[in-house]
Design an enzyme around this catalytic site. Structure first.
Site, short mmCIF file in Angstrom:
data_model
loop_
_atom_site.label_atom_id
_atom_site.label_comp_id
_atom_site.label_asym_id
_atom_site.label_seq_id
_atom_site.Cartn_x
_atom_site.Cartn_y
_atom_site.Cartn_z
N ASP A 147 8.37 6.56 -12.77
CA ASP A 147 7.26 5.62 -12.97
C ASP A 147 6.05 6.29 -13.61
O ASP A 147 5.25 5.64 -14.27
CB ASP A 147 6.78 5.06 -11.61
CG ASP A 147 7.73 4.03 -11.05
OD1 ASP A 147 8.38 3.34 -11.86
OD2 ASP A 147 7.81 3.91 -9.82
N HIS B 253 -0.83 5.45 -4.00
CA HIS B 253 0.59 5.81 -3.76
C HIS B 253 0.82 7.32 -3.69
O HIS B 253 1.85 7.76 -3.19
CB HIS B 253 1.49 5.23 -4.85
CG HIS B 253 1.53 3.73 -4.89
ND1 HIS B 253 1.87 2.98 -3.79
CD2 HIS B 253 1.27 2.85 -5.89
CE1 HIS B 253 1.82 1.69 -4.12
NE2 HIS B 253 1.46 1.59 -5.38
N ASP C 14 -4.75 -4.20 -2.88
CA ASP C 14 -3.81 -4.10 -4.00
C ASP C 14 -2.52 -4.87 -3.67
O ASP C 14 -2.15 -4.99 -2.50
CB ASP C 14 -3.48 -2.62 -4.21
CG ASP C 14 -2.82 -2.33 -5.54
OD1 ASP C 14 -3.53 -1.90 -6.47
OD2 ASP C 14 -1.60 -2.54 -5.65
ZN LIG Z 1 -0.65 -2.28 -7.26
#
Ligand SMILES: [Zn+2]
Ligand SMILES: [Zn+2]
Length: 379
Positions: free
Chosen positions: A87, A129, A166
């Site tokens: 990613d 993250h 988010d």
């Molecule tokens: Zn997000």
């Protein structure tokens, strides 16, 4: 009810880029800043724009391992490959660009901790993250975790609440404070059965002394304005009132917008205004106004710029004009982005009534389960 407001910004934020074909579009930072500027918000005498600096190695090490930092540095010099499993590409200069975003959240945190500003915004932050030794989901370094550790170490801040809205679960942030009762983490996100990273269920409520201090609100696809605000108002105010944080950090990811290409929420800019209003009110009531707002997801660049501008302006009690400034629309076009003529969404997402009822019922069940599972630990 305002006090001084800082906006941390640098044109260098656009250097946090994973290439032209990646969904994270760095120009959204410029579009946000220019919309704020074109609307005249920077002329407000309470507003200052602060230049960020790069985070130092010691600051990065407040959370990340030396080995991981070295690996990012090395790959950033080479400029190819990935920092995770596919990613988060390793582009040239990504180390410096990532360290600048952490530095920007530190700049925002410092000015609030020193009480030079009451509220501080860094829309380039919110990289929730990232883990101590791994990148994940477009996030290289976790500026939120580093800011919390920085505030505790340098300013002896005791209790910090993190409210993350988010569309994706704040997994990196949650993990960092999972057993820590001095950091309350609340994450609203799309149910992990439908969206990356696949975590963030209600039973992830912390461990050891941190039990009850990790709160997850997993919401169904197509959660729309009223349903979202119902959950937000049922969960956040009682927790903030109970916890009485010294400082609140809000991750203001707006990939919950109904036009976002990566997620399945159905929110409009009205909800972002309401959330900003509520967070502003809670901060003045329970944390002496001290609130740091960082960005996060948002993969429709023009909707992201409008949403963040609306959040920022709400803190200033700004009266919104109906239309977006023409100069800003031209800038969007220059970046190949189709701009909205209106600042707030005027076109609403289409959801049939039956679907709305189903969604609202599911959201009510989520809130009930949170009250049943987590409230007994705290209240
Ligand atoms: Zn997000
Ligand atoms: Zn205020």
């Amino acid at each position: 009810m305002s006090g001084k407001v800082a906006l941390v910004f640098s044109r260098e934020f656009a250097a946090y880029s994973f290439g032209p074909f990646h969904p994270l579009r760095p120009e959204r930072q410029i579009l946000t800043y220019e919309l704020i500027r074109e609307l005249g918000l920077l002329d407000n005498q309470n507003v200052s724009v602060l230049m960020p600096r790069m985070a130092t190695m010691d600051e990065l090490k407040l959370f990340h391992t030396q080995e991981y930092i070295d690996r990012v540095k090395e790959k950033s010099e080479l400029g190819y490959g990935y920092l995770d499993y596919g990613d988060t590409p390793a582009t040239k200069g990504i180390f410096e660009a990532s360290a600048l975003r952490v530095g920007a959240t530190i700049t925002a945190s410092k000015c609030v901790a020193e009480r030079k500003f009451t509220h501080a915004f860094n829309f380039s932050g919110g990289l929730h993250h990232a883990r101590s030794s791994a990148a994940a989901g477009f996030c290289v370094f976790n500026d939120i975790v580093i800011a919390v550790k920085y505030l505790k170490k340098n300013f002896n801040v005791k209790k910090i609440a993190i409210v993350d809205i988010d569309a994706h679960h704040a997994d990196g942030t949650q993990e960092a404070f999972y057993d820590d009762p001095t950091v309350l983490t609340i994450s609203f996100h799309e149910d992990g059965r439908y969206l990356y990273p696949g975590t963030g269920f209600i039973d992830e409520y912390g461990s050891g002394p941190g039990i009850g201090y990790s709160v997850n609100v997993p919401l169904p696809p197509k959660t729309f304005d009223d349903a979202y605000l119902y959950a937000f108002n049922a969960v956040v105010p009682p927790l903030i009132e109970f916890f009485e944080p010294d400082i609140i950090i809000q991750q203001f990811g707006v990939d919950t917008h109904y036009t976002d290409p990566l997620t399945h929420f159905a929110l409009t800019t009205k909800t972002y205004e309401k959330i900003a209003e509520k967070m502003h009110e809670l901060a003045h009531k329970y944390s002496d106004g001290r609130l740091i707002v960082v960005g996060g997801g948002g993969y429709n660049p023009e909707a992201t710029a409008r949403s963040w501008t609306i959040a920022f302006a709400t803190f200033l009690g700004f009266k919104f004009p109906r239309e977006t400034p023409e100069k800003w629309r031209k800038l969007c076009e220059k970046y190949g982005v189709e701009p909205s003529k209106y600042l707030h969404d005027e076109k609403m997402p289409e959801i049939v009534e039956v679907r709305k009822e189903i969604v609202f019922n599911r959201v009510e069940k989520v809130v009930e389960e949170i009250r049943r599972t987590i409230w007994p630990f705290l209240f």
